[in-house]
Design a protein around this motif. Sequence first.
Motif, PDB file in Angstrom:
ATOM      1  N   GLY A 255       5.815  10.446  -4.599  1.00  0.00           N
ATOM      2  CA  GLY A 255       6.831  11.178  -5.351  1.00  0.00           C
ATOM      3  C   GLY A 255       7.999  11.522  -4.454  1.00  0.00           C
ATOM      4  O   GLY A 255       7.969  11.298  -3.245  1.00  0.00           O
ATOM      5  N   SER A 256       9.042  12.072  -5.048  1.00  0.00           N
ATOM      6  CA  SER A 256      10.261  12.410  -4.307  1.00  0.00           C
ATOM      7  C   SER A 256      10.812  13.753  -4.751  1.00  0.00           C
ATOM      8  O   SER A 256      10.626  14.167  -5.888  1.00  0.00           O
TER       9      SER A 256
ATOM     10  N   SER B  34       4.129   9.266   0.600  1.00  0.00           N
ATOM     11  CA  SER B  34       4.070  10.026  -0.638  1.00  0.00           C
ATOM     12  C   SER B  34       4.164   9.069  -1.825  1.00  0.00           C
ATOM     13  O   SER B  34       4.516   7.908  -1.659  1.00  0.00           O
TER      14      SER B  34
ATOM     15  N   ASN C 190       8.466   7.499   0.002  1.00  0.00           N
ATOM     16  CA  ASN C 190       7.931   7.348  -1.344  1.00  0.00           C
ATOM     17  C   ASN C 190       7.484   5.900  -1.527  1.00  0.00           C
ATOM     18  O   ASN C 190       8.309   4.987  -1.603  1.00  0.00           O
TER      19      ASN C 190
ATOM     20  N   ASN D 133       6.273   4.557  -4.045  1.00  0.00           N
ATOM     21  CA  ASN D 133       6.568   4.051  -5.385  1.00  0.00           C
ATOM     22  C   ASN D 133       7.975   3.476  -5.504  1.00  0.00           C
ATOM     23  O   ASN D 133       8.268   2.766  -6.464  1.00  0.00           O
ATOM     24  N   THR D 134       8.844   3.794  -4.570  1.00  0.00           N
ATOM     25  CA  THR D 134      10.227   3.315  -4.683  1.00  0.00           C
ATOM     26  C   THR D 134      10.666   2.484  -3.490  1.00  0.00           C
ATOM     27  O   THR D 134      11.707   1.827  -3.560  1.00  0.00           O
TER      28      THR D 134
ATOM     29  N   THR E 181      11.272  14.038   5.205  1.00  0.00           N
ATOM     30  CA  THR E 181      10.693  13.684   3.918  1.00  0.00           C
ATOM     31  C   THR E 181       9.757  12.491   4.075  1.00  0.00           C
ATOM     32  O   THR E 181      10.119  11.510   4.714  1.00  0.00           O
TER      33      THR E 181
END
Length: 184
Positions: free
Chosen positions: A143-144, A141, A85, A87-88, A82
Amino acid sequence: VASRKVSAPALRAFAKLFEALGLPPAELTTVAENLRLALDITPAGSSAPLMPQRVDQLVWLGLSHNSLASLRPYISLLPARTPFNLNTASAIVLYAVIPSLDMAQAQLLVGSRQARYFRSLADVTALTGELKPPLTEAQHSVGSRFFEVRGRLRLDQSVVEEHSVVQRDGIDVKTLWRDRGPPD
């Protein structure tokens, strides 16, 4: 691990994280090789380690309990490769997964996304300038598909906590695993 080999970009990111946390680099080498062996399709009777399903099981691959305690806030163990992310991820994780980023830039990204989440990798590049190497969708990314869900239920003096990992594909959401019990 990709195509039966340790991923060079992932190994560099973890090496940077290990260095930032003051963890022994030899443990990273051991964990990476044992992860490769655990994912390798081997004949029955092999002495390859079992593939961990939870973060606590990384000790099976040679990670010490002390290193695991230091890494725990920054890592997740997911069933599929993966991208990170942006954003997190915490500042230290951003610092580790974006090779040319320094800690000040990582903290700037965290502060910027508090005002407005990144909608694309271009949003990140606009804040950092052109990165060498550039951000790639294979590694990064905004998103997740995977999420951790923590809950706590209290009724009078009884307390139950639940920790789950779920996978979202479009509107389909499935629970991958769940732990439930009294608080630690």
